[in-house]
Every structure is written in structure tokens, then in C-alpha cells.
Motif scaffolding. Structure first.
Motif, PDB file in Angstrom:
ATOM      1  N   ILE A   1      37.773  52.131  46.185  1.00 21.05           N
ATOM      2  CA  ILE A   1      37.505  50.826  45.584  1.00 21.05           C
ATOM      3  C   ILE A   1      37.652  50.973  44.077  1.00 21.05           C
ATOM      4  O   ILE A   1      37.096  51.894  43.480  1.00 21.05           O
ATOM      5  CB  ILE A   1      36.094  50.338  45.932  1.00 21.05           C
ATOM      6  N   GLU A   2      38.440  50.080  43.483  1.00 19.41           N
ATOM      7  CA  GLU A   2      38.647  50.077  42.030  1.00 19.41           C
ATOM      8  C   GLU A   2      38.600  48.636  41.539  1.00 19.41           C
ATOM      9  O   GLU A   2      38.679  47.699  42.329  1.00 19.41           O
ATOM     10  CB  GLU A   2      40.008  50.679  41.674  1.00 19.41           C
ATOM     11  N   LYS A   3      38.486  48.489  40.235  1.00 23.68           N
ATOM     12  CA  LYS A   3      38.525  47.165  39.619  1.00 23.68           C
ATOM     13  C   LYS A   3      39.944  46.945  39.089  1.00 23.68           C
ATOM     14  O   LYS A   3      40.439  47.725  38.302  1.00 23.68           O
ATOM     15  CB  LYS A   3      37.510  47.088  38.486  1.00 23.68           C
TER      16      LYS A   3
ATOM     17  N   LYS B   1      38.750  42.126  39.389  1.00 25.66           N
ATOM     18  CA  LYS B   1      38.236  42.014  40.751  1.00 25.66           C
ATOM     19  C   LYS B   1      38.097  43.395  41.364  1.00 25.66           C
ATOM     20  O   LYS B   1      38.886  44.294  41.073  1.00 25.66           O
ATOM     21  CB  LYS B   1      39.186  41.204  41.631  1.00 25.66           C
ATOM     22  N   ASN B   2      37.102  43.546  42.235  1.00 24.41           N
ATOM     23  CA  ASN B   2      37.002  44.766  43.021  1.00 24.41           C
ATOM     24  C   ASN B   2      37.997  44.674  44.160  1.00 24.41           C
ATOM     25  O   ASN B   2      38.046  43.666  44.876  1.00 24.41           O
ATOM     26  CB  ASN B   2      35.592  44.946  43.581  1.00 24.41           C
TER      27      ASN B   2
END
Length: 98
Positions: free
Chosen positions: A62-64, A68-69
């Protein structure tokens, strides 16, 4: 005086490693867990990404991205090589590829 110094030294030698172990066991951010706002599971995100680019999923994090995630689904594709598909964790929409 020497006795006090010895006790302090002994206490330090015993407490510091114990504190380090306790801190290492604290749960931190996990690549496997989705943030509380996630409405899409990791498995759902993988399925969505594979519909766009068929192949083998090699990693999910999970990254931004763009504020947004997103799940970053890394796919090894026979036709396209290694590709990343970005799936919004709230909507399940693909927001990009790389």
C-alpha cells in the motif's frame, strides 16, 4: 558507592535489551494489513489488477499515489514484463499503471 554503581550498571544491562525486544514486538504498519478506510481487500485488488494485466502477482504493497492510498500490485506478465497496477483501496478502481 561502588555497590550503587554496580546495581545501576546491572539494571541498565538488563533493562535496555528487554526494552528493545518489547519495542520490536510492537505492531507497526504492515504491508499485509489494509488501513481502516480500505473497502477493498488485498485479494480483491489482486483480482482487479489481473483483469487489466494477466500474469503472476509478485508483490502487493500500500502506497500513497496522487493523494490517495492505493494497492500497488506488481505483476510479472509474459507479454509486458514487470508492470505495476495501482488500485484505489476505497473504490477498487484502477488509477494507473507503471
Amino acid at each position: 558507592m561502588k555497590r550503587t554503581i554496580r546495581w545501576n550498571l546491572l539494571a541498565s544491562l538488563l533493562l535496555v535489551p528487554a526494552m528493545a525486544v518489547a519495542q520490536a514486538q510492537q505492531p507497526g504498519p504492515s504491508k499485509e494489513r489494509a488501513p481502516p478506510a480500505a473497502k477493498v481487500t488485498k485479494e480483491q485488488a489482486k483480482k482487479i489488477a489481473l483483469e487489466r494485466i494477466p500474469g503472476e502477482v509478485t508483490d502487493v504493497v500500500i502506497e500513497k499515489k496522487g493523494g490517495k492510498n492505493v494497492y500497488v500490485i506488481e505483476i510479472q506478465s509474459p507479454e509486458q514484463g514487470e508492470k505495476d497496477v495501482f488500485v484505489d483501496i476505497e473504490t477498487g478502481k484502477i488509477v494507473g499503471t507503471d
